[in-house]
Design a protein around this motif. Structure first.
Motif, PDB file in Angstrom:
ATOM      1  N   SER A  23     -41.650 -70.050  73.991  1.00  0.00           N
ATOM      2  CA  SER A  23     -42.354 -71.286  73.908  1.00  0.00           C
ATOM      3  C   SER A  23     -41.594 -72.400  73.674  1.00  0.00           C
ATOM      4  CB  SER A  23     -43.496 -71.071  72.809  1.00  0.00           C
ATOM      5  OG  SER A  23     -43.091 -71.171  71.645  1.00  0.00           O
TER       6      SER A  23
ATOM      7  N   GLU B 139     -40.449 -72.649  66.006  1.00  0.00           N
ATOM      8  CA  GLU B 139     -41.584 -72.317  66.821  1.00  0.00           C
ATOM      9  C   GLU B 139     -43.000 -72.468  65.921  1.00  0.00           C
ATOM     10  OE1 GLU B 139     -41.886 -68.179  68.360  1.00  0.00           O
ATOM     11  OE2 GLU B 139     -42.079 -69.124  70.152  1.00  0.00           O
ATOM     12  N   LEU B 140     -42.861 -72.418  64.707  1.00  0.00           N
ATOM     13  CA  LEU B 140     -43.945 -72.891  63.617  1.00  0.00           C
ATOM     14  C   LEU B 140     -44.180 -74.273  63.632  1.00  0.00           C
ATOM     15  CD1 LEU B 140     -43.612 -70.297  60.956  1.00  0.00           C
ATOM     16  CD2 LEU B 140     -45.510 -70.391  62.654  1.00  0.00           C
ATOM     17  N   GLY B 141     -43.333 -75.209  64.304  1.00  0.00           N
ATOM     18  CA  GLY B 141     -43.551 -76.725  64.457  1.00  0.00           C
ATOM     19  C   GLY B 141     -42.947 -77.280  63.061  1.00  0.00           C
TER      20      GLY B 141
ATOM     21  N   ARG C 161     -48.166 -68.934  70.487  1.00  0.00           N
ATOM     22  CA  ARG C 161     -47.444 -69.894  69.681  1.00  0.00           C
ATOM     23  C   ARG C 161     -48.607 -70.851  68.626  1.00  0.00           C
ATOM     24  NH1 ARG C 161     -43.476 -75.059  70.655  1.00  0.00           N
ATOM     25  NH2 ARG C 161     -42.844 -75.519  68.703  1.00  0.00           N
TER      26      ARG C 161
ATOM     27  N   ALA D 275     -49.642 -68.164  66.256  1.00  0.00           N
ATOM     28  CA  ALA D 275     -48.754 -68.104  65.085  1.00  0.00           C
ATOM     29  C   ALA D 275     -48.799 -69.328  64.077  1.00  0.00           C
ATOM     30  CB  ALA D 275     -47.088 -68.184  65.738  1.00  0.00           C
ATOM     31  N   ILE D 276     -49.059 -70.364  64.657  1.00  0.00           N
ATOM     32  CA  ILE D 276     -49.037 -71.492  63.871  1.00  0.00           C
ATOM     33  C   ILE D 276     -50.182 -71.563  62.911  1.00  0.00           C
ATOM     34  CG2 ILE D 276     -49.292 -74.182  63.757  1.00  0.00           C
ATOM     35  CD1 ILE D 276     -47.399 -74.290  66.182  1.00  0.00           C
TER      36      ILE D 276
ATOM     37  N   TYR E 297     -49.943 -68.915  60.083  1.00  0.00           N
ATOM     38  CA  TYR E 297     -49.043 -69.502  59.237  1.00  0.00           C
ATOM     39  C   TYR E 297     -49.452 -70.622  58.333  1.00  0.00           C
ATOM     40  CZ  TYR E 297     -44.904 -71.476  57.268  1.00  0.00           C
ATOM     41  OH  TYR E 297     -44.197 -71.897  56.143  1.00  0.00           O
TER      42      TYR E 297
END
Lengths: 426, 148
Positions: free
Chosen positions: A153, A281-283, B44, B47-48, B51
């Motif tokens: 990504s 990737e987690l922003g 993604r 995952a976000i 998290y």
């Protein structure tokens, strides 16, 4: 061309079947079968960690030999930035350049000069806000492959600019072909390399159809000759060199320093890079402008085919890169010409590599996940590596994929052996 | 095992103030989705979302858990905690609104983006909360984009 060409290969004779490389491979691409390590080709990203940790020097990098120069009428050497760190700072570098010429080259081009070009390109890129942040440096090919495999990504964050090695090859080869009126096949271009991933990129390039380079010769294989020849060399020829900042690209943080970007993050060592890519990737790092991630500790100066201790080499590079020297300024017109002749940008799309996928059918893949969970539960969870897979979970995956069996685990084997005698034979 | 309907069920406990482990659920789910061949953009988002849910439970609650159900066509994430509950859910959903203490903010958390981010990542989002009881967040992310 071999779809899975890798510079990193195993010398079976030397392999002792130990677990050093198995445990250190960042993408679990190594197994030990019948007391020999095996590199799973589809997975390998050529980072060279296994070369670094192998106590028997069984993992190695395939590079070109100097013999290959015979195949061409005219040979160009690309002098790598990291080579500046392999000699003490008071070394007359013109003698080192001359020494490489004396190995049989007709022309030499400093990779750091191309780094200066890429510096300007990146400066311009950072002025635009179109690209998703952080912009990820494209310097390290092992990191690019890592992103394809584990962080697809983030592919859109990669700066689609060629590496200094490739740009150096293009500029030098085009110049020589024009100046000496030679056709492309008569001119050989060789990178003097610290890096197995760069070697792989010559055969299987990322972002372009074909590399301008014909091969790469490892620093370690010619270091002795360079030192000998440099001692005898005259220093009457002054070679064109990159700026101090360009040379600084050889160490981690050097790109950001050269660009002058304030809001950057520079990380070395592949495990560390993986952790930071997770955060990206987690922003969580969208406010960072530029990210340089380098697989080797210290940056390219830590490349496994160097000879000097990476920390010593890095310190030398730092000193050199802070020299306020008299380097020639690259004109905007020159860079524009390179843009126009297509020497700067990537032309090909970068695709994710779904090598971690268990099955192309999602329902089957889901069943496999359940079975992996069940098998992992009965394994001891010690991650000892004796079975030949890097962790208990990896063994569970291998069993489900048909590449392993439960009694590869020595604890399960022992348990099975003693099972009818568990009461002590009463 | 509620495995009869072709679903993978995962459950993760999240403890109050346990920052060293928060993020574990998210990365484990990410690994599984990658193994399933789910497109990276969907992985993604999951995952976000997970998290942020983990962090919310660790920062604001007395502890809780995250349940993830993976079906061949969608992923359901349910985050439940044991209180104290949110006073004003509408306010909590606003970007930048946070009740995190200064101590938490100094660590770089508590920017008031958690719930809005979770909503942004979901195709369907719901939240219920009761003062003194706890909070429950429902998120559905669809997998309609076929794996490449």
């Amino acid at each position: 061309m071999n779809k899975y060409f890798h510079s990193v290969v195993l010398d079976e004779e030397k392999c002792n079947g130990c677990t050093n490389c198995l445990k250190r491979c960042p993408i679990e691409a190594i197994r030990v079968k019948n007391k020999k390590a095996i590199i799973i080709e589809e997975r390998c990203i050529d980072c060279g960690e296994c070369i670094r940790v192998c106590p028997y020097h069984a993992q190695k990098s395939i590079t070109s030999s100097i013999e290959m120069l015979k195949d061409f009428e005219f040979n160009i050497a690309i002098f790598p930035m990291s080579l500046y760190g392999q000699f003490s700072v008071d070394t007359n570098m013109d003698k080192v350049f001359q020494a490489i010429m004396d190995l049989g080259f007709d022309y030499i081009y400093d990779e750091a000069r191309a780094a200066d070009i890429v510096t300007e390109v990146l400066k311009n890129m950072l002025k635009e806000d179109k690209l998703p942040r952080p912009i990820i440096s494209s310097l390290c090919p092992a990191i690019l492959r890592l992103i394809q495999v584990r962080f697809p990504s983030l592919i859109d964050n990669i700066a689609r600019v060629e590496s200094p090695m490739e740009i150096a090859a293009r500029v030098a080869k085009n110049e020589i072909m024009k100046r000496n009126n030679l056709s492309s096949d008569k001119v050989g271009v060789f990178f003097i390399t610290q890096c197995p991933a760069k070697v792989t990129s010559i055969v299987n390039p990322i972002g372009i159809k074909e590399s301008y380079l014909d091969g790469a010769i490892s620093i370690e294989s010619i270091y002795g000759d360079i030192v000998k020849k440099a001692n005898q060399a005259k220093d009457d020829v002054k070679f064109s060199k990159g700026s101090p900042e360009g040379i600084g690209w050889a160490r981690v943080g050097g790109q950001s320093y050269a660009i002058g970007v304030d809001n950057y993050l520079a990380v070395d060592g592949i495990e560390n890079v993986i952790k930071v890519l997770e955060e990206i990737e987690l922003g969580k790092l969208n406010n960072v402008d530029f990210f340089e991630g380098l697989a080797c500790i210290g940056g390219c100066v830590g490349g496994p085919l160097n000879v000097e201790n990476p920390f010593i080499a890095k310190s030398r590079i730092r000193k050199l890169s802070q020299n306020k020297g008299s380097s020639e300024k690259i004109s905007k017109e020159y860079i524009d010409d390179l843009y126009n002749e297509g020497s700067i940008w990537w032309t090909e799309k970068i695709y994710p590599k779904s090598i971690m996928t268990l099955d192309s059918n999602i329902r089957k893949a889901m069943e496999k996940i359940e079975r992996i969970k069940e098998i992992a539960k009965i394994l001891p969870g010690l991650d000892c590596g004796s079975c030949g897979s890097p962790t208990c979970n990896a063994l569970a995956e291998d069993i489900v994929q048909g590449h392993g069996k439960i009694y590869d685990c020595i604890f399960k084997l022992r348990e099975n052996f003693y099972k009818d005698f568990s009461d002590g034979g009463k | 095992m509620t495995n009869k309907s072709n679903a993978i069920n995962l459950e993760f406990n999240v403890m109050k103030d346990d920052f060293s482990r928060a993020g574990e659920a998210s990365s484990k789910i990410k690994k599984i989705l990658t193994q399933l061949g789910i497109v990276s953009s969907v992985t993604r988002r999951v995952a976000i979302a997970t998290y942020e849910a983990e962090m919310n439970i660790a920062i604001h609650s007395l502890g809780g858990k995250i349940e993830v159900t993976i079906n061949p066509n969608e992923i359901i994430i349910i985050a439940v905690d044991n209180g104290p509950g949110i006073e004003d859910v509408k306010l909590a959903m606003q970007e930048g609104y946070s009740t995190a203490t200064n101590k938490i903010r100094e660590l770089g958390f508590g920017a008031g983006m958690g719930l809005p981010n979770m909503k942004k990542c979901s195709d369907e989002f719901d939240i219920v909360s009761k003062k003194g009881k706890g909070t429950k967040v429902f998120m559905r992310i669809s997998l309609d984009s076929k794996p490449v």
